[in-house]
Write a protein that holds these residues in place. Structure first.
Motif, short mmCIF file in Angstrom:
data_model
loop_
_atom_site.label_atom_id
_atom_site.label_comp_id
_atom_site.label_asym_id
_atom_site.label_seq_id
_atom_site.Cartn_x
_atom_site.Cartn_y
_atom_site.Cartn_z
N UNK A 55 -3.24 8.46 11.45
CA UNK A 55 -4.02 8.09 10.12
C UNK A 55 -3.15 8.67 8.85
N UNK A 56 -2.65 9.79 8.84
CA UNK A 56 -1.92 10.27 7.84
C UNK A 56 -0.77 9.22 7.53
N UNK A 57 -0.27 8.59 8.52
CA UNK A 57 1.04 7.85 8.21
C UNK A 57 0.37 6.55 7.42
N UNK A 58 -0.69 6.04 8.01
CA UNK A 58 -1.41 5.03 7.55
C UNK A 58 -1.83 4.96 5.96
N UNK A 59 -2.04 6.33 5.74
CA UNK A 59 -2.60 6.64 4.39
C UNK A 59 -1.53 6.73 3.52
N UNK A 60 -0.49 7.29 4.04
CA UNK A 60 0.75 7.46 3.16
C UNK A 60 1.39 5.88 2.80
N UNK A 61 1.28 5.17 3.67
CA UNK A 61 1.73 3.76 3.59
C UNK A 61 0.89 2.95 2.58
N UNK A 62 -0.36 3.41 2.59
CA UNK A 62 -1.27 2.64 1.70
C UNK A 62 -1.11 3.37 0.13
N UNK A 63 -0.77 4.47 -0.17
CA UNK A 63 -0.56 5.17 -1.20
C UNK A 63 0.81 4.78 -1.84
N UNK A 64 1.73 4.59 -1.02
CA UNK A 64 2.95 3.83 -1.32
C UNK A 64 2.68 2.37 -1.84
N UNK A 65 1.93 1.76 -1.29
CA UNK A 65 1.72 0.36 -1.72
C UNK A 65 1.06 0.27 -2.88
N UNK A 66 0.01 1.02 -3.04
CA UNK A 66 -0.75 1.20 -4.37
C UNK A 66 0.19 1.88 -5.45
#
Length: 184
Positions: A55-66
């Protein structure tokens, strides 16, 4: 034409591949059932252990995309609209606070005037504090009526709970019952 004899037998029969698959599955579970159960438990434990990391990895990926899609003008407009909304709310609260303080001042002034009037009345010998409000002075006084009691009383007038067992059939202690005293 013999209807009872040698004709084709009509009936529902399961296809052989379904029954074979069923028997193969049941045989596999009979042979390796505990291994399957242990594998499911192990997978569940591994999932529960690694799920927060995923979940942390997915959240980090989403933040980088944003962050890569960040638009400075859009963010500035959003911030400006939030500031405007805060300012409007603050102005509304300030207006309400001003009205409240004005009302409080009027109430304080009214209390001060009443105290002065009471003191003047006291100085003139008419009593220190008014027993009734000013708007009641103009109305004639009416005698207070006691509400009529058409109900029957709840208990007799001669009942007193401190006097012991008077009139009531029940008491706190049951009477002593005689019985076998043992002995011979």
């Amino acid at each position: 034409m013999d209807e009872e004899g040698g004709g084709d037998h009509l009936g529902n029969q399961n296809p052989s591949f379904i029954s074979d698959s069923f028997h193969l599955g049941v045989g596999f579970l009979q042979t390796y059932g505990w291994f399957v159960v242990m594998a499911v438990v192990a997978l569940f434990c591994i999932k529960s252990k690694f799920e927060p990391r995923i979940n942390r990895y997915m959240k980090k990926q989403e933040e980088q995309r944003e962050y890569s899609q960040y638009d400075a003008d859009k963010a500035a407009r959003r911030q400006q609209s939030m500031d405007d909304a805060r300012r409007r709310l603050q102005e509304k609260l300030d207006a309400q606070a001003a009205l409240f303080s004005e009302k409080q001042k009027q109430i304080e002034e009214q209390k001060r005037k009443e105290k002065l009037e009471d003191w003047d009345r006291h100085q003139q010998g008419r009593g220190y504090k008014s027993k009734y409000k000013a708007h009641e002075e103009s109305e004639p006084r009416k005698p207070l009526k006691k509400p009529s009691s058409s109900k029957k009383p709840l208990r007799n007038n001669d009942y007193n709970p401190l006097m012991g067992d008077s009139g009531g059939g029940s008491s706190l202690r049951s009477p002593h019952r005689g019985g076998a005293t043992g002995g011979g």
